[in-house]
Design a protein around this motif. Structure first.
Motif, short mmCIF file in Angstrom:
data_model
loop_
_atom_site.label_atom_id
_atom_site.label_comp_id
_atom_site.label_asym_id
_atom_site.label_seq_id
_atom_site.Cartn_x
_atom_site.Cartn_y
_atom_site.Cartn_z
N ASP A 232 0.82 -1.22 0.00
CA ASP A 232 0.00 0.00 0.00
C ASP A 232 0.84 1.25 0.00
N ARG A 233 2.03 1.16 0.62
CA ARG A 233 2.75 2.39 0.98
C ARG A 233 4.21 2.30 0.63
N VAL A 234 4.75 3.41 0.09
CA VAL A 234 6.18 3.51 -0.17
C VAL A 234 6.65 4.81 0.47
N ASP A 235 7.56 4.68 1.43
CA ASP A 235 8.06 5.86 2.15
C ASP A 235 9.48 6.16 1.65
N LEU A 236 9.66 7.36 1.12
CA LEU A 236 10.92 7.71 0.46
C LEU A 236 11.90 8.44 1.37
N GLY A 237 11.58 8.54 2.67
CA GLY A 237 12.51 9.15 3.61
C GLY A 237 12.72 10.63 3.34
N GLY A 238 13.83 11.15 3.86
CA GLY A 238 14.17 12.56 3.63
C GLY A 238 15.47 12.62 2.86
N GLY A 239 16.25 13.67 3.10
CA GLY A 239 17.60 13.70 2.56
C GLY A 239 17.89 14.75 1.52
N VAL A 240 16.84 15.38 0.95
CA VAL A 240 17.11 16.40 -0.08
C VAL A 240 17.84 17.57 0.59
N GLY A 241 18.98 17.94 0.04
CA GLY A 241 19.82 18.96 0.67
C GLY A 241 19.33 20.38 0.43
N ILE A 242 20.06 21.30 1.00
CA ILE A 242 19.90 22.72 0.69
C ILE A 242 21.32 23.24 0.43
N PRO A 243 21.44 24.32 -0.30
CA PRO A 243 22.80 24.86 -0.50
C PRO A 243 23.29 25.56 0.77
N TYR A 244 24.41 25.13 1.28
CA TYR A 244 25.08 25.86 2.37
C TYR A 244 26.00 26.87 1.73
N ASP A 245 26.81 27.52 2.57
CA ASP A 245 27.68 28.62 2.15
C ASP A 245 28.18 28.54 0.70
N GLY A 246 27.46 29.16 -0.21
CA GLY A 246 27.92 29.29 -1.59
C GLY A 246 27.84 28.03 -2.43
N GLN A 247 27.31 26.93 -1.89
CA GLN A 247 27.19 25.70 -2.68
C GLN A 247 26.12 25.85 -3.76
N THR A 248 26.22 25.00 -4.77
CA THR A 248 25.12 24.95 -5.73
C THR A 248 24.57 23.52 -5.75
N MET A 249 23.34 23.38 -6.13
CA MET A 249 22.76 22.04 -6.26
C MET A 249 21.65 22.06 -7.29
N PRO A 250 21.26 20.87 -7.78
CA PRO A 250 20.23 20.85 -8.81
C PRO A 250 18.90 21.36 -8.27
N PRO A 251 18.02 21.82 -9.17
CA PRO A 251 16.72 22.33 -8.70
C PRO A 251 15.87 21.20 -8.11
N PHE A 252 14.99 21.56 -7.20
CA PHE A 252 14.11 20.59 -6.55
C PHE A 252 13.25 19.85 -7.58
N SER A 253 12.98 20.53 -8.70
CA SER A 253 12.14 19.89 -9.73
C SER A 253 12.80 18.62 -10.27
N ASP A 254 14.11 18.53 -10.22
CA ASP A 254 14.78 17.29 -10.66
C ASP A 254 14.40 16.13 -9.74
N TYR A 255 14.30 16.43 -8.43
CA TYR A 255 13.89 15.39 -7.47
C TYR A 255 12.43 15.00 -7.72
N VAL A 256 11.60 16.01 -7.95
CA VAL A 256 10.18 15.74 -8.22
C VAL A 256 10.07 14.84 -9.45
N ASP A 257 10.84 15.17 -10.49
CA ASP A 257 10.78 14.39 -11.73
C ASP A 257 11.15 12.93 -11.49
N LEU A 258 12.17 12.71 -10.66
CA LEU A 258 12.56 11.31 -10.50
C LEU A 258 11.57 10.51 -9.66
N VAL A 259 10.90 11.19 -8.73
CA VAL A 259 9.83 10.51 -7.98
C VAL A 259 8.67 10.19 -8.92
N GLN A 260 8.33 11.17 -9.77
CA GLN A 260 7.22 10.96 -10.72
C GLN A 260 7.54 9.81 -11.68
#
Ligand code: LLP
Length: 422
Positions: A232-260
């Motif tokens: 019935d259920r699939v739990d994907l946990g947490g873990g999506v980062g945020i940019p700390y001091d000057g870091q860059t990372m992919p947009p959240f939409s990339d994560y949404v796309d892979l879940v979809q």
């Protein structure tokens, strides 16, 4: 949105100059923005609206009752890791039916509390725990809804101390034991098998480990479904980062796309357990410069916040953006200040009490207010009273007003927790 911005050279939280908070509450102090919390929740939830997932806020990330309450009002449930966090979540107004309980070391009394409360889900992390939970639930005559946490043996490519999804870590049940775990979950008394869970680590700034882990999870779900089992259920946990001091990372939409792409087609109810993503940039730690110490080879800016207040730099080598609360005017020779390269430290008697080397700051002076950004996640919740220090207070800003949501706990008050030797 960005709740912490400069107005006429002074850092504000929403519509409130930070100097107003520090004048009343002193420093160090954690300051959260209610609007930022709400905006972060919406930014996480909105893109998944068509999937109607459960969103369990990982309470360890920021256990402030006011923060839990704010996110619960947005629609968040809670992910808890102890009976204590369960008690706090319920106190903050989260319904037990919206709470999930994870962790490798749940004691019998904690499992009892969870079963009696009737939680949405208990995440089972070992065969041994499953046996104990079955006994507890059967004895109480109360069925326990469970998900089995899969350890997919994936390198999360994050800090070693934040990695939870490979075989050498204590978390979850490895693939070799998954079928046995699912069989036990479906046949042991007192248990109701709901599905699978995966959480490979925290602060992922590259999403490829999610892709690998979610694909493994999806393969197992399909295999179980083919064998006629309902998942019935699939739990994907947490873990999506945020940019700390000057870091860059992919947009959240990339994560949404892979879940979809990978998870949505399974047709299961989806759950998430986000933490940092919801609160990380919604909180700052405001501190004051105590002293500027000119050493032989380095200049140390000594703050009144220490590693006991914000542990992440000492524990994980994390680097948080540091900003002056009052910008020196850029023109007018008298007041303008040259930028200086300094080491930023706290007052605690440990070399580890170092927030970072080579921060470029407008030549700091004693009494200056500074703010560490990205301090809403794993900041106040991990704070201690080490070195005889008061417990750091917390403030929640809402528009132009604020509330002290945790007062400073003085050493005098801390001593009332103790008794003298007889
Ligand atoms: N679910 C489970 C089962 C977890 O263990 C965690 C975090 C989360 C969800 C939330 O993960 P997030 O979305 O926040 O990445 N103190 C460290 C991080 C420890 C992570 C613990 N587990 C730090 O300051 O970076």
């Amino acid at each position: 949105m960005n709740a912490f911005t400069y107005h006429s050279g002074v850092l504000w939280a929403e519509e409130l100059p930070l100097s107003e908070v520090t004048a009343d509450v002193g420093t160090p102090v954690y300051v959260y923005s209610k609007r930022q919390l709400e905006a972060n929740y919406a930014a996480f939830a909105e893109p998944f609206r068509d999937l109607a997932p459960d969103i369990f806020f990982a309470n360890k990330v920021n256990p402030s009752l006011a923060v839990l309450q704010t996110l619960a009002a947005c629609g968040a449930g809670a992910e808890v890791t102890s009976a204590g966090e369960l008690e706090r979540a319920i106190h903050a107004g989260v319904a037990p039916g919206c709470i999930t309980f994870s962790g490798v070391g749940k004691r019998r009394d904690e499992l009892t509390a969870a079963v009696l409360a009737g939680l949405a889900q208990i995440t089972v992390e070992s065969l041994e725990e499953m046996a104990m939970l079955s006994e507890v639930a059967a004895e109480l005559g109360r069925p326990a809804s469970i998900v089995v946490r899969l350890n997919p043996d994936v390198d999360a490519q994050t800090h070693a101390k934040l990695s939870t999804g490979h075989k050498e870590t204590k978390f979850g049940i490895e693939e070799a034991h998954l079928d046995e775990a699912v069989h036990l979950a479906r046949t042991l008394p007192g248990l109701v098998f709901k599905g699978l869970m995966v959480h490979v680590g925290s602060l992922l700034t590259d999403f490829s480990p999610f892709r690998v882990a979610y694909q493994r999870l999806a393969d197992h779900v399909r295999r179980l479904q083919k064998a006629g089992l309902s998942v019935d259920r699939v739990d994907l946990g947490g873990g999506v980062g945020i940019p700390y001091d000057g870091q860059t990372m992919p947009p959240f939409s990339d994560y949404v796309d892979l879940v979809q792409e990978i998870i949505a087609p399974l047709g299961c109810k989806i759950a998430f357990e986000p933490g940092r993503r919801l609160v990380g940039d919604a909180g700052i730690l405001v501190t004051r410069v105590v002293r500027v110490k000119r050493g032989a080879t380095r200049t140390f800016v000594v703050l009144d916040a220490g590693m006991n207040d914000l542990m992440r730099p000492a524990l994980y080598g994390a680097r948080h953006t540091l900003m002056p609360v009052r910008l020196p005017p850029s023109t007018g020779a008298e007041e303008s200040r040259a930028t200086e390269r300094v080491d930023v430290v706290g007052p605690v008697c440990e070399t580890a009490d170092l927030f970072g080397e080579a921060y470029e700051l407008p030549s700091p002076r004693p009494g200056d207010l500074m703010a560490f950004l990205q301090a809403g996640a794993y900041g106040a919740g991990m704070a201690s009273c080490y070195n005889g220090r008061p417990l750091v207070p917390e403030v929640l800003v809402d528009g132009s007003s604020y509330a002290v949501t945790r007062r400073r706990i003085s050493v005098a008050e801390q001593m009332t927790w103790e008794s003298m030797a007889r």
